[in-house]
Design a protein around this motif. Structure first.
Motif, PDB file in Angstrom:
ATOM      1  N   LYS A   1     -22.231 -49.398  21.500  1.00  0.00           N
ATOM      2  CA  LYS A   1     -22.812 -50.727  21.726  1.00  0.00           C
ATOM      3  C   LYS A   1     -23.130 -51.003  23.190  1.00  0.00           C
ATOM      4  CE  LYS A   1     -23.619 -55.258  20.909  1.00  0.00           C
ATOM      5  NZ  LYS A   1     -23.923 -55.769  22.238  1.00  0.00           N
TER       6      LYS A   1
ATOM      7  N   TYR B   1     -28.181 -52.590  24.312  1.00  0.00           N
ATOM      8  CA  TYR B   1     -29.166 -53.559  24.834  1.00  0.00           C
ATOM      9  C   TYR B   1     -30.229 -52.840  25.659  1.00  0.00           C
ATOM     10  CZ  TYR B   1     -31.402 -57.410  27.289  1.00  0.00           C
ATOM     11  OH  TYR B   1     -32.345 -58.284  27.784  1.00  0.00           O
TER      12      TYR B   1
ATOM     13  N   LEU C   1     -32.506 -50.910  23.310  1.00  0.00           N
ATOM     14  CA  LEU C   1     -33.415 -51.763  22.534  1.00  0.00           C
ATOM     15  C   LEU C   1     -34.529 -52.300  23.430  1.00  0.00           C
ATOM     16  CD1 LEU C   1     -34.114 -53.081  19.845  1.00  0.00           C
ATOM     17  CD2 LEU C   1     -32.448 -54.885  20.339  1.00  0.00           C
ATOM     18  N   LEU C   2     -34.172 -52.660  24.672  1.00  0.00           N
ATOM     19  CA  LEU C   2     -35.178 -53.131  25.617  1.00  0.00           C
ATOM     20  C   LEU C   2     -36.147 -51.997  25.983  1.00  0.00           C
ATOM     21  CD1 LEU C   2     -36.192 -55.478  27.322  1.00  0.00           C
ATOM     22  CD2 LEU C   2     -34.538 -54.838  29.095  1.00  0.00           C
TER      23      LEU C   2
ATOM     24  N   GLN D   1     -38.501 -51.776  23.215  1.00  0.00           N
ATOM     25  CA  GLN D   1     -39.465 -52.886  23.240  1.00  0.00           C
ATOM     26  C   GLN D   1     -40.561 -52.614  24.271  1.00  0.00           C
ATOM     27  OE1 GLN D   1     -40.161 -55.588  25.605  1.00  0.00           O
ATOM     28  NE2 GLN D   1     -41.632 -56.346  24.094  1.00  0.00           N
ATOM     29  N   ARG D   2     -40.181 -52.016  25.394  1.00  0.00           N
ATOM     30  CA  ARG D   2     -41.158 -51.772  26.459  1.00  0.00           C
ATOM     31  C   ARG D   2     -41.984 -50.504  26.215  1.00  0.00           C
ATOM     32  NH1 ARG D   2     -37.471 -53.381  31.807  1.00  0.00           N
ATOM     33  NH2 ARG D   2     -37.452 -55.615  31.360  1.00  0.00           N
TER      34      ARG D   2
ATOM     35  N   VAL E   1     -39.274 -48.842  16.620  1.00  0.00           N
ATOM     36  CA  VAL E   1     -38.032 -49.170  15.919  1.00  0.00           C
ATOM     37  C   VAL E   1     -38.335 -49.628  14.497  1.00  0.00           C
ATOM     38  CG1 VAL E   1     -36.024 -50.680  15.870  1.00  0.00           C
ATOM     39  CG2 VAL E   1     -36.886 -49.824  18.061  1.00  0.00           C
TER      40      VAL E   1
ATOM     41  N   VAL F   1     -32.605 -51.595  13.432  1.00  0.00           N
ATOM     42  CA  VAL F   1     -31.385 -51.446  14.223  1.00  0.00           C
ATOM     43  C   VAL F   1     -30.250 -51.957  13.345  1.00  0.00           C
ATOM     44  CG1 VAL F   1     -30.190 -51.995  16.364  1.00  0.00           C
ATOM     45  CG2 VAL F   1     -32.697 -51.967  16.306  1.00  0.00           C
TER      46      VAL F   1
ATOM     47  N   LEU G   1     -31.955 -53.380   5.798  1.00  0.00           N
ATOM     48  CA  LEU G   1     -33.356 -53.779   5.671  1.00  0.00           C
ATOM     49  C   LEU G   1     -34.222 -52.673   5.098  1.00  0.00           C
ATOM     50  CD1 LEU G   1     -33.690 -55.638   9.088  1.00  0.00           C
ATOM     51  CD2 LEU G   1     -33.177 -56.595   6.830  1.00  0.00           C
TER      52      LEU G   1
ATOM     53  N   ALA H   1     -28.315 -62.105  24.994  1.00  0.00           N
ATOM     54  CA  ALA H   1     -29.635 -61.458  25.021  1.00  0.00           C
ATOM     55  C   ALA H   1     -29.770 -60.336  23.988  1.00  0.00           C
ATOM     56  CB  ALA H   1     -29.942 -60.925  26.422  1.00  0.00           C
ATOM     57  N   TYR H   2     -28.700 -59.559  23.756  1.00  0.00           N
ATOM     58  CA  TYR H   2     -28.833 -58.476  22.775  1.00  0.00           C
ATOM     59  C   TYR H   2     -29.116 -59.042  21.384  1.00  0.00           C
ATOM     60  CZ  TYR H   2     -27.963 -54.481  19.766  1.00  0.00           C
ATOM     61  OH  TYR H   2     -28.110 -53.495  18.822  1.00  0.00           O
TER      62      TYR H   2
ATOM     63  N   LEU I   1     -32.680 -60.351  21.299  1.00  0.00           N
ATOM     64  CA  LEU I   1     -33.692 -59.276  21.278  1.00  0.00           C
ATOM     65  C   LEU I   1     -33.726 -58.600  19.903  1.00  0.00           C
ATOM     66  CD1 LEU I   1     -35.820 -57.652  22.801  1.00  0.00           C
ATOM     67  CD2 LEU I   1     -34.001 -56.225  23.731  1.00  0.00           C
ATOM     68  N   LEU I   2     -32.548 -58.422  19.304  1.00  0.00           N
ATOM     69  CA  LEU I   2     -32.496 -57.844  17.963  1.00  0.00           C
ATOM     70  C   LEU I   2     -33.121 -58.797  16.939  1.00  0.00           C
ATOM     71  CD1 LEU I   2     -31.573 -55.501  16.209  1.00  0.00           C
ATOM     72  CD2 LEU I   2     -29.312 -56.557  16.074  1.00  0.00           C
TER      73      LEU I   2
ATOM     74  N   GLN J   1     -36.716 -58.380  17.221  1.00  0.00           N
ATOM     75  CA  GLN J   1     -37.161 -57.116  16.614  1.00  0.00           C
ATOM     76  C   GLN J   1     -37.251 -57.258  15.096  1.00  0.00           C
ATOM     77  OE1 GLN J   1     -35.469 -54.543  14.649  1.00  0.00           O
ATOM     78  NE2 GLN J   1     -37.385 -53.375  14.738  1.00  0.00           N
ATOM     79  N   ARG J   2     -36.306 -57.995  14.518  1.00  0.00           N
ATOM     80  CA  ARG J   2     -36.287 -58.147  13.054  1.00  0.00           C
ATOM     81  C   ARG J   2     -37.254 -59.216  12.553  1.00  0.00           C
ATOM     82  NH1 ARG J   2     -29.694 -57.661  11.984  1.00  0.00           N
ATOM     83  NH2 ARG J   2     -29.604 -55.435  12.476  1.00  0.00           N
TER      84      ARG J   2
ATOM     85  N   VAL K   1     -42.422 -60.602  21.124  1.00  0.00           N
ATOM     86  CA  VAL K   1     -42.003 -60.450  22.516  1.00  0.00           C
ATOM     87  C   VAL K   1     -43.133 -59.840  23.347  1.00  0.00           C
ATOM     88  CG1 VAL K   1     -40.381 -59.327  24.078  1.00  0.00           C
ATOM     89  CG2 VAL K   1     -39.584 -60.175  21.860  1.00  0.00           C
TER      90      VAL K   1
ATOM     91  N   VAL L   1     -39.568 -58.881  28.272  1.00  0.00           N
ATOM     92  CA  VAL L   1     -38.203 -59.312  28.562  1.00  0.00           C
ATOM     93  C   VAL L   1     -37.944 -58.955  30.017  1.00  0.00           C
ATOM     94  CG1 VAL L   1     -35.772 -59.170  27.938  1.00  0.00           C
ATOM     95  CG2 VAL L   1     -37.551 -58.723  26.202  1.00  0.00           C
TER      96      VAL L   1
ATOM     97  N   VAL M   1     -34.730 -63.012   9.177  1.00  0.00           N
ATOM     98  CA  VAL M   1     -33.705 -61.979   9.018  1.00  0.00           C
ATOM     99  C   VAL M   1     -32.644 -62.235  10.092  1.00  0.00           C
ATOM    100  CG1 VAL M   1     -33.232 -59.518   8.950  1.00  0.00           C
ATOM    101  CG2 VAL M   1     -35.486 -60.372   8.249  1.00  0.00           C
TER     102      VAL M   1
END
Lengths: 265, 265
Positions: free
Chosen positions: A44, A48, A51-52, A55-56, A63, A66, A76, B47-48, B51-52, B55-56, B63, B66, B154
């Motif tokens: 974990k 973050y 995941l960022l 996203q970038r 993705v 997650v 999902l 933030a995590y 952001l998740l 994403q969902r 986004v 960030v 979600v």
């Protein structure tokens, strides 16, 4: 059991075969029409930033899902599946080094693990084939040719590094169609990142891929480059996490997502 | 200074006007062709999960960027800008309650802040208008009609709740075109989430929006519903963070991104 026997098996039934140790070979060709996914499991405290990073850098890191912290169920994309058992083969990395290949994760799973399922090029290759676009690595029964490029990913937190791309030689009159078709699937790498001259992205010898196998480029064909799912693995391993887990190459996770539901139009 | 005087101003010049206190009104119509963004600032420990959640739930939470932890510069979408000064008006929320509207964030910025820039419907409205599709809320100079629905987002970590949608009445012969055009822009809410019968998504009186203003639905028009950027704000506020900051509605952040670069095809 051969791949073509299970091309019409449902993903849930196929995953049960895997879980029960009855399917131990690569997943190419199984459960036709359903999206297969790359797996990356990290603790974990790295999630973050990763995941960022995704996203970038959506092209190399698309993705699909997650999973919740410590949760092995992809609620999902494959409800009731178990990410610890439903992939035929896994790779265990310690401090960024591959130390073991295993058949399930029961002895490795940690409460602080976050599993990322990332889109896989099988989905767009299938769409290209349906449109009559030849895929050389499939014709030659080889692994796709992959190259480290001079295209830098956008950094995020502790993660940074170059994009890895896969290359498929496309007949010049089908290049536009290949762009159109792969553009429909942004969650499985999407449109190409480069078309033509490999030197432009730092590939100086197309016959010497950094990963996978070389394939023939025939006269009249143009090398077309897509962002590759090897990128996120390579990026994560550079920070040498205490532990990280991936699928073994070619041994993918089969989701319940129809490829066509991933299309944006 | 009127909006139409700055429709052709560059985003960097416009942001300087805002920063120097020379632009204090809403941003509708400024820097035509460039994407405007919603702002949400929350502490890193949230933030995590957020952001998740994004994403969902990419339709309500698209986004665009960030920002790095504690960093007020949107390095990707507006290099050299400062998120603390370049929006004409901000809202400060404490424990989920709006406590103050301010003109800059110098007295509020924290080292642990993460700023999210989220896509805004201005971008796809502009594309619809260019295709000759009327936008009633613009014609009537009103805020768009918004409704809380029975469509559940979600969940992700601590965040969960219903989707908020915006509604635009579209002439029935233009509904398909409106779907096609907005589908090109997934990073600014994308395709509609519902077309027609409002009851199906829990809206029992279309004349009574939960946010914004009611608009006329003319004979032969179909109500078309898009996921709305109010959703992420509403979701975040339900957990009553010690502090959260947003733009004031209509006072957006102007990015350097051309709307057309956001199109997926």
């Amino acid at each position: 059991m051969e791949g073509n026997h299970v091309s019409t098996t449902s993903p849930a039934v196929f995953r049960t075969l895997v879980r029960e140790g009855k399917w131990t070979i690569p997943t190419s060709g199984v459960c036709e029409g359903y999206a297969q996914a790359n797996l990356l499991v990290i603790p974990k405290h790295l999630a973050y930033d990763f995941l960022l990073f995704a996203q970038r850098n959506p092209k190399p890191c698309p993705v699909l899902e997650v999973l919740d912290v410590g949760d092995p169920e992809p609620k999902l994309t494959a409800p009731a599946a178990d990410i610890r058992t439903d992939i035929p083969q896994y790779r265990i990395y310690r401090q960024g080094t591959l130390v073991e290949e295993v058949l399930d994760l029961h002895n490795y799973w940690q409460k602080d693990f976050v599993a990322f399922l990332l889109g896989c090029s099988f989905s767009f290759e299938s769409a290209l084939l349906k449109a009559g676009i030849p895929i050389r690595n499939i014709e030659e029964r080889k692994n796709v040719s992959m190259y480290t490029t001079t295209l830098e990913c956008v950094p995020a937190g502790i993660f940074h590094g170059p994009m890895v791309v896969s290359m498929r030689p496309i007949p010049s009159d089908l290049v536009v169609r290949a762009v159109q078709i792969s553009s429909r699937f942004p969650s499985v790498h999407g449109a190409p990142v480069h078309i033509g001259d490999p030197d432009q992205i730092g590939i100086h010898d197309i016959t010497q891929p950094d990963f996978g196998d070389p394939v023939e480029i025939k006269p009249g064909e143009i090398p077309v480059f897509w962002a590759c799912g090897v990128t996120p693995q390579a990026i994560v391993m550079t920070v040498k996490p205490d532990i990280a887990i991936t699928h073994a190459p070619g041994y993918m996770f089969v989701t319940n997502l129809l490829n066509e539901t991933l299309a944006v139009f």
